[in-house]
Design an enzyme around this catalytic site. Structure first.
Site, PDB file in Angstrom:
ATOM      1  CE  LYS A  13      -2.052  -0.821   4.045  1.00 32.08           C
ATOM      2  NZ  LYS A  13      -1.465  -2.233   4.086  1.00 32.08           N
ATOM      3  NE  ARG A  88      -4.260  -0.965  10.021  1.00 35.30           N
ATOM      4  CZ  ARG A  88      -3.313  -0.653   9.319  1.00 35.30           C
ATOM      5  NH1 ARG A  88      -3.053   0.672   8.808  1.00 35.30           N
ATOM      6  NH2 ARG A  88      -2.129  -1.207   9.620  1.00 35.30           N
ATOM      7  NE  ARG A 160       6.523  -0.213  10.005  1.00 38.17           N
ATOM      8  CZ  ARG A 160       5.253  -0.164   9.399  1.00 38.17           C
ATOM      9  NH1 ARG A 160       5.211   0.547   8.371  1.00 38.17           N
ATOM     10  NH2 ARG A 160       4.304  -0.996   9.902  1.00 38.17           N
ATOM     11  NE  ARG A 171       2.209  -4.697  11.068  1.00 42.16           N
ATOM     12  CZ  ARG A 171       3.318  -4.767  10.348  1.00 42.16           C
ATOM     13  NH1 ARG A 171       4.369  -5.022  10.567  1.00 42.16           N
ATOM     14  NH2 ARG A 171       3.292  -3.984   9.280  1.00 42.16           N
TER      15      ARG A 171
HETATM   16  P1  AP5 Z   1       4.782  -1.556   1.833  1.00 43.99           P
HETATM   17  O1  AP5 Z   1       4.441  -0.711   0.465  1.00 43.99           O
HETATM   18  O2  AP5 Z   1       5.600  -0.990   3.060  1.00 43.99           O
HETATM   19  O3  AP5 Z   1       3.572  -2.150   2.352  1.00 43.99           O
HETATM   20  P2  AP5 Z   1       2.356  -1.693   2.992  1.00 43.99           P
HETATM   21  O4  AP5 Z   1       1.228  -2.350   2.489  1.00 43.99           O
HETATM   22  O5  AP5 Z   1       2.321  -0.247   3.124  1.00 43.99           O
HETATM   23  O6  AP5 Z   1       2.833  -2.429   4.413  1.00 43.99           O
HETATM   24  P3  AP5 Z   1       2.728  -1.846   5.967  1.00 43.99           P
HETATM   25  O7  AP5 Z   1       3.310  -2.794   7.044  1.00 43.99           O
HETATM   26  O8  AP5 Z   1       3.221  -0.330   6.114  1.00 43.99           O
HETATM   27  O9  AP5 Z   1       1.111  -1.843   6.409  1.00 43.99           O
HETATM   28  P4  AP5 Z   1       0.535  -1.727   7.538  1.00 43.99           P
HETATM   29  O10 AP5 Z   1      -0.841  -1.551   7.395  1.00 43.99           O
HETATM   30  O11 AP5 Z   1       0.875  -3.195   8.518  1.00 43.99           O
HETATM   31  O12 AP5 Z   1       1.232  -0.444   8.716  1.00 43.99           O
HETATM   32  P5  AP5 Z   1       1.071   0.744   8.892  1.00 43.99           P
HETATM   33  O13 AP5 Z   1       2.209   1.684   9.003  1.00 43.99           O
HETATM   34  O14 AP5 Z   1      -0.113   1.284   8.001  1.00 43.99           O
HETATM   35  O15 AP5 Z   1       5.784  -2.816   1.399  1.00 43.99           O
HETATM   36  C1  AP5 Z   1       6.062  -3.788   2.222  1.00 43.99           C
HETATM   37  C2  AP5 Z   1       7.549  -4.355   1.921  1.00 43.99           C
HETATM   38  O16 AP5 Z   1       7.414  -5.055   0.572  1.00 43.99           O
HETATM   39  C3  AP5 Z   1       8.747  -3.215   1.366  1.00 43.99           C
HETATM   40  O17 AP5 Z   1       9.787  -3.621   1.972  1.00 43.99           O
HETATM   41  C4  AP5 Z   1       8.439  -2.986   0.134  1.00 43.99           C
HETATM   42  O18 AP5 Z   1       9.799  -2.584  -0.670  1.00 43.99           O
HETATM   43  C5  AP5 Z   1       8.331  -4.631  -0.275  1.00 43.99           C
HETATM   44  N1  AP5 Z   1       7.296  -4.718  -1.687  1.00 43.99           N
HETATM   45  C6  AP5 Z   1       6.437  -3.833  -2.108  1.00 43.99           C
HETATM   46  N2  AP5 Z   1       5.783  -4.337  -3.276  1.00 43.99           N
HETATM   47  C7  AP5 Z   1       6.337  -5.422  -3.769  1.00 43.99           C
HETATM   48  C8  AP5 Z   1       6.414  -6.514  -4.601  1.00 43.99           C
HETATM   49  N3  AP5 Z   1       5.531  -6.220  -5.650  1.00 43.99           N
HETATM   50  N4  AP5 Z   1       7.172  -7.328  -4.415  1.00 43.99           N
HETATM   51  C9  AP5 Z   1       8.138  -7.650  -3.770  1.00 43.99           C
HETATM   52  N5  AP5 Z   1       8.283  -6.736  -2.502  1.00 43.99           N
HETATM   53  C10 AP5 Z   1       7.326  -5.516  -2.607  1.00 43.99           C
HETATM   54  O19 AP5 Z   1       0.461   0.606  10.392  1.00 43.99           O
HETATM   55  C11 AP5 Z   1       1.340   0.357  11.391  1.00 43.99           C
HETATM   56  C12 AP5 Z   1       0.449   0.323  12.666  1.00 43.99           C
HETATM   57  O20 AP5 Z   1       0.014   1.564  13.083  1.00 43.99           O
HETATM   58  C13 AP5 Z   1      -0.808  -0.775  12.721  1.00 43.99           C
HETATM   59  O21 AP5 Z   1      -0.414  -2.082  13.125  1.00 43.99           O
HETATM   60  C14 AP5 Z   1      -1.453  -0.017  13.792  1.00 43.99           C
HETATM   61  O22 AP5 Z   1      -0.913  -0.337  15.094  1.00 43.99           O
HETATM   62  C15 AP5 Z   1      -1.347   1.320  13.752  1.00 43.99           C
HETATM   63  N6  AP5 Z   1      -2.153   2.079  12.714  1.00 43.99           N
HETATM   64  C16 AP5 Z   1      -2.289   2.508  11.455  1.00 43.99           C
HETATM   65  N7  AP5 Z   1      -3.290   2.712  10.628  1.00 43.99           N
HETATM   66  C17 AP5 Z   1      -4.335   2.581  11.860  1.00 43.99           C
HETATM   67  C18 AP5 Z   1      -5.589   2.699  11.686  1.00 43.99           C
HETATM   68  N8  AP5 Z   1      -6.433   3.204  10.662  1.00 43.99           N
HETATM   69  N9  AP5 Z   1      -6.215   2.437  12.888  1.00 43.99           N
HETATM   70  C19 AP5 Z   1      -5.862   1.677  14.086  1.00 43.99           C
HETATM   71  N10 AP5 Z   1      -4.280   1.584  13.873  1.00 43.99           N
HETATM   72  C20 AP5 Z   1      -3.687   2.009  12.858  1.00 43.99           C
END
Ligand code: AP5
Length: 213
Positions: A13, A88, A160, A171
């Site tokens: 994402k 979410r 991270r 997660r």
């Molecule tokens: P990346 O693009 O970073 O993936 P992502 O979907 O953004 O993953 P996140 O882990 O950031 O999502 P998340 O939803 O768990 O975390 P968030 O920060 O929102 O890609 C991942 C990896 O894969 C990278 O290394 C990239 O290079 C690689 N990659 C990408 N595309 C690829 C491909 N095609 N092939 C191979 N490799 C590839 O949330 C963190 C925490 O914040 C949550 O756990 C929660 O505690 C809190 N939080 C955030 N939002 C909310 C909410 N709305 N409500 C409540 N709590 C929240």
């Protein structure tokens, strides 16, 4: 245009929404990045969010909804935005609908990026993020040109704290229970498009662009 990118942790994402933001010239709003910034600055929100984030749980809805409502009021969001990591839960989605209805605005597209759990563990355990601009890299799948240094802004890359295998699995469990029902919610509204999230980042980006055209 107002867009939501849905998908499990590690689906890409962040990677895709940053490219889409450059392409469409509208901001990417990542609730994960906003919460990490709040933690770094040790604000009241950051302190409250910390234990949830470190254990892989969702930060309580009221805190996140308040944060996003404030963000959507800012002038940079007036021409549209890409929501990455919000909503979410069903309650977050309904709160977003209410906020938008109050402004006479709607979500135009929801893009669900689909990736299997095992691929996700490999992706997240090798992820490195830029401490300045939040760009994501991967030690094998998408390495930076210079190890430990961001290609875009030369910031330092870090791993991270929630990218440990035990927290990644938590997660994923939280995603299945609390976030995956949003797929049916947006399908019923007729605005959901699904994109296969495995393959090259560039090929997936082409599919994401098609989905929002
Ligand atoms: P990346 O693009 O970073 O993936 P992502 O979907 O953004 O993953 P996140 O882990 O950031 O999502 P998340 O939803 O768990 O975390 P968030 O920060 O929102 O890609 C991942 C990896 O894969 C990278 O290394 C990239 O290079 C690689 N990659 C990408 N595309 C690829 C491909 N095609 N092939 C191979 N490799 C590839 O949330 C963190 C925490 O914040 C949550 O756990 C929660 O505690 C809190 N939080 C955030 N939002 C909310 C909410 N709305 N409500 C409540 N709590 C929240």
């Amino acid at each position: 245009m107002n867009i939501i990118l849905l998908g499990p942790p590690g689906a890409g994402k962040g990677t895709q929404s940053r490219r889409l933001s450059e392409n469409l010239k509208i901001p990417q709003i990542s609730t994960g990045d906003l919460l990490r910034a709040a933690r770094k600055e040790k604000t009241d929100l950051g302190l409250k969010a910390e234990s949830y984030m470190l254990s892989g749980k969702l930060v309580p809805d009221d805190l996140v909804i308040q944060m996003i409502r404030e963000k959507l009021k800012t002038p940079e969001c007036h021409q549209g935005y890409i929501l990455d990591g919000f909503p979410r839960t069903l309650d977050q989605a309904k709160a977003l609908d209410q906020t938008l209805a109050g402004n006479g605005s709607v979500i135009d597209h929801v893009v669900d990026i689909q990736v299997k759990s095992e691929e996700i563990v490999n992706r997240l355990s090798g992820r490195r993020q830029c401490s300045k601009c939040s760009e994501n890299f991967h030690v094998i799948f998408h390495p930076s040109k210079v190890e430990g240094v961001c290609d875009r802004c030369q910031g330092q890359l870090f791993q991270r704290e929630d990218d440990k295998e035990s927290v990644i699995r938590k997660r994923l469990e939280v995603y299945q229970k609390q976030t995956s029902p949003l797929v049916a919610y947006y399908q019923q509204k007729g605005i959901l498009k699904s994109v296969q999230g495995t393959g090259s980042i560039d090929d997936i980006f082409k599919e994401v662009v098609k989905a929002v055209q």
